[in-house]
Design an enzyme around this catalytic site. Structure first.
Site, mmCIF file in Angstrom:
data_model
loop_
_atom_site.group_PDB
_atom_site.id
_atom_site.type_symbol
_atom_site.label_atom_id
_atom_site.label_comp_id
_atom_site.label_asym_id
_atom_site.label_seq_id
_atom_site.Cartn_x
_atom_site.Cartn_y
_atom_site.Cartn_z
ATOM 1 N N ASP A 231 32.410 41.500 41.954
ATOM 2 C CA ASP A 231 32.233 42.827 42.004
ATOM 3 C C ASP A 231 32.595 43.489 40.665
ATOM 4 O O ASP A 231 33.515 43.362 40.021
ATOM 5 C CB ASP A 231 33.622 43.545 42.812
ATOM 6 N N ASP A 389 29.409 47.629 54.894
ATOM 7 C CA ASP A 389 30.889 47.737 54.603
ATOM 8 C C ASP A 389 31.522 48.408 55.873
ATOM 9 O O ASP A 389 31.945 49.846 55.620
ATOM 10 C CB ASP A 389 31.307 48.692 53.276
HETATM 11 O O1 1PR Z 1 25.922 51.478 48.288
HETATM 12 O O2 1PR Z 1 23.915 50.347 47.573
HETATM 13 O O3 1PR Z 1 25.427 51.509 45.903
HETATM 14 O O4 1PR Z 1 26.013 49.238 46.962
HETATM 15 C C1 1PR Z 1 27.450 49.206 46.556
HETATM 16 C C2 1PR Z 1 27.825 47.841 46.777
HETATM 17 O O5 1PR Z 1 29.133 47.791 46.166
HETATM 18 C C3 1PR Z 1 27.990 47.413 48.241
HETATM 19 O O6 1PR Z 1 27.550 46.301 48.404
HETATM 20 C C4 1PR Z 1 29.697 47.516 48.343
HETATM 21 O O7 1PR Z 1 30.108 46.351 49.320
HETATM 22 C C5 1PR Z 1 30.304 47.165 47.178
HETATM 23 N N1 1PR Z 1 31.344 47.719 46.919
HETATM 24 C C6 1PR Z 1 31.669 49.084 46.657
HETATM 25 N N2 1PR Z 1 32.958 49.424 46.603
HETATM 26 C C7 1PR Z 1 33.461 48.148 46.545
HETATM 27 C C8 1PR Z 1 34.938 48.169 46.289
HETATM 28 O O8 1PR Z 1 35.433 47.062 46.513
HETATM 29 N N3 1PR Z 1 35.653 49.068 45.928
HETATM 30 N N4 1PR Z 1 33.069 46.073 47.049
HETATM 31 C C9 1PR Z 1 32.632 47.133 46.829
HETATM 32 C C10 1PR Z 1 32.580 45.321 47.993
HETATM 33 C C11 1PR Z 1 33.613 43.271 49.101
HETATM 34 C C12 1PR Z 1 33.128 42.229 48.675
HETATM 35 C C13 1PR Z 1 34.187 41.520 48.208
HETATM 36 C C14 1PR Z 1 34.392 40.478 49.441
HETATM 37 C C15 1PR Z 1 35.372 39.413 49.223
HETATM 38 N N5 1PR Z 1 33.775 44.175 47.761
HETATM 39 O O9 1PR Z 1 32.079 42.369 47.824
HETATM 40 O O10 1PR Z 1 33.887 40.456 47.443
HETATM 41 O O11 1PR Z 1 35.338 41.512 50.478
HETATM 42 O O12 1PR Z 1 36.679 39.583 48.609
HETATM 43 P P1 1PR Z 1 37.738 38.525 49.124
HETATM 44 O O13 1PR Z 1 37.340 37.218 49.225
HETATM 45 O O14 1PR Z 1 38.602 38.711 47.819
HETATM 46 O O15 1PR Z 1 38.412 38.999 50.482
HETATM 47 P P2 1PR Z 1 25.416 50.698 47.142
#
Ligand code: 1PR
Length: 534
Positions: A231, A389
């Site tokens: 991320d 999400d």
């Molecule tokens: O909506 O097309 O602009 O895409 C935004 C992208 O960014 C989406 O794929 C969304 O999942 C991601 N995203 C947005 N905000 C966050 C955040 O964390 N605040 N991250 C985010 C998503 C979740 C996973 C993470 C897993 C594994 N993060 O990517 O890597 O949950 O984590 P873990 O193994 O530590 O539990 P758009």
């Protein structure tokens, strides 16, 4: 530069061949691009990395005289390596869009994988080759996993038997590579198959070891993939960092409240490649509010990473139509194209896919205008991931909501036995009136090739994947599903593969914090008799 170090590349401009270029360069060769048909005829060795759709590729090759030159070159037994579509185009025809004529050098029709055989289409991931003859370039590759990504394949027949140098099994036995004399073509991607793939390319480029005995290897099932996710966002100083949230909150709970910084994107991606990650994903997590093409560092990250990371790269965040401060309009396709050109193999769409699915469910009409539809039409659905999400919402009875519910393994705070999974947009900030089940089915119909299934409740908790959710979604669709969020120990990976039909499992925090190395996950899965690439 000596003629020996030059490779001619046929790039007809239909997509990303950056990784093929990077792989060739990493092996010490220079690239000469084909500009006109004579460049094909004059090549010492020619690589043809077919990308895009069969019909569109044949149109281009026919229009500019390349098809004829290619046939002459190949019929003269000149050194040739076709990759993916570059193999399929050698056949008589393809069913990809009606029946379209190919170059007609190998007997057979290229057809679609049949998902009624119980396989997910596209065929995405690492699968082992069964070598059927010594072709010179597949020495040592028998039984090893190489990376495939395709929905169409050619199948062995008596008429094309003499060409086949290896097969692979996915629902049915299909042709994984062909060879006759100096002419080779492979359905898999050597440029995305790590060291094994690079050795295939190197042997073609050296063009000497044709006497080598190839190891036969045994057929395998498609390996379960282990994916490292980064991320990425700018911190408060404007530096691009890998961050990691707890339930999507990426700020430290200190007075300064700074963005958690777990390292540099390019360095970490390289490390994970070396550690055996089957894919690396970058999510530009503030892409929903910042315009990604204004975010040049992210494009730089992709360019640098793809120089020496030879497994598939996915990038997501901010893929949507956008109008900048000067009134200039950018289509989502332009955004995606820039990501592909910078080295991405797949793009991942989050928020925009939710809006597209809502509209599709409301109207029942595929407009063809959504980012998802446009990008998959041009780059193929195997290049488009939809990232979901969802957040768990407990209910007492399934009839309480219009969305598909599951009976949960662990009841909710008030003893609720059911839950639905509400999709969100903008990084989990806004809940939408659509469930993960409904969204998954809709985006499959709109052209998604794969689903990245996060879970806000589990993200960063290290307590395991949300098995209820993953089961619900992976049973709803026939495209591959990547389980994400919550991995804390190696057993969580075997659990998700045993209990659900997930094709891959993704983790972030445990890899970034070096709590569990990727190779330990693979060793554990092997011990549990779950097929993985080692
Ligand atoms: O909506 O097309 O602009 O895409 C935004 C992208 O960014 C989406 O794929 C969304 O999942 C991601 N995203 C947005 N905000 C966050 C955040 O964390 N605040 N991250 C985010 C998503 C979740 C996973 C993470 C897993 C594994 N993060 O990517 O890597 O949950 O984590 P873990 O193994 O530590 O539990 P758009």
């Amino acid at each position: 530069q000596s003629a020996d170090s030059v490779v001619t590349l046929l790039d007809y401009g239909a997509g990303n061949v950056r990784s093929v270029r990077n792989a060739i360069r990493s092996l010490g060769y220079n690239i000469k691009d084909v500009q006109k048909p004579e460049d094909i005829l004059n090549a010492d060795r020619l690589i043809f990395p077919g990308v895009g759709a069969f019909a569109a590729a044949m149109d281009v090759l026919n229009q500019n005289g390349m098809a004829e030159a290619l046939c002459t070159y190949i019929e003269n037994d000149r050194p040739f390596l076709g990759i993916c579509l570059g193999l399929q185009l050698l056949f008589e025809s393809s069913e990809e869009k009606g029946l379209v004529k190919g170059l007609g050098l190998i007997p057979g029709v290229v057809g679609r994988f049949d998902s009624s055989n119980g396989v997910r289409v596209p065929h995405i991931g690492w699968n082992a080759l069964q070598i059927t003859k010594d072709s010179g370039i597949l020495e040592d590759v028998g039984g090893q996993h190489v990376y495939f990504v395709h929905s169409y394949r050619a199948i062995p027949s008596n008429a094309n038997q003499e060409w086949i140098s290896s097969t692979c099994n996915y629902g049915d036995n299909f042709i994984a590579s062909v060879q006759r004399g100096n002419v080779h073509a492979v359905q898999f991607h050597p440029e995305k198959s790590g060291d094994v793939g690079l050795s295939v390319l190197a042997r073609f480029l050296q063009s000497k070891s044709y006497t080598a005995k190839a190891t036969k290897g045994k057929a395998s099932k498609l390996a379960k993939r282990v994916i490292a996710c980064l991320d990425v966002r700018a911190n408060d100083n404007g530096d691009l960092v890998v961050t990691k949230g707890d339930q999507y909150d990426v700020r430290e709970h200190t007075k300064e409240n700074e963005v958690r910084n777990l390292g540099k994107p390019v360095e970490l991606a390289r490390q994970y490649y070396k550690d055996g990650a089957d894919e690396v994903s970058f999510l530009n997590i503030t892409g929903f509010r910042d315009f990604p093409l204004g975010d040049l560092p992210m494009l730089e990250v992709l360019r640098y990473t793809s120089e020496n990371v030879f497994v598939p790269l996915t990038v997501g965040g901010g893929i949507r139509d956008f109008t900048d401060g000067n009134g200039r309009h950018y289509s989502s396709l332009e955004v995606a194209s820039e990501y592909f050109r910078s080295g991405a193999d797949k793009v991942s769409i989050g928020s925009d896919a939710v809006y597209a699915a809502e509209a599709y469910i409301r109207t029942g009409v595929k407009t063809g205008n959504s980012s998802l539809e446009q990008i998959s039409r041009v780059y193929g659905n195997q290049a488009v991931v939809v990232s979901i999400d969802p957040r768990r919402v407990y209910v007492r009875n399934p009839g309480d909501v219009e969305f598909k519910t599951v009976r949960v393994a662990n009841p909710g705070p008030a003893g609720e036995e059911y839950a639905w999974y509400q999709c969100t947009v903008n990084g989990g900030r806004e809940g939408r009136p659509i469930g993960a089940y409904e969204l998954a089915k809709a985006v499959e119909e709109l052209g998604a090739g794969e689903i990245l299934l996060n879970c806000i409740d589990c993200d960063g908790q290290g307590k395991g994947f949300d098995i209820d959710l993953i089961e619900l979604v992976s049973n709803a669709v026939t495209i591959p599903v990547i389980a994400s969020s919550g991995a804390g120990v190696v057993e969580h990976f075997s659990e998700v593969f045993r209990k659900t039909n997930a094709s891959a499992a993704l983790a972030a925090g445990i890899f970034h914090r070096k709590e569990v190395p990727i190779h330990s996950v693979k060793e554990h899965l092997l011990k549990e008799s779950i097929e993985v690439r080692v």
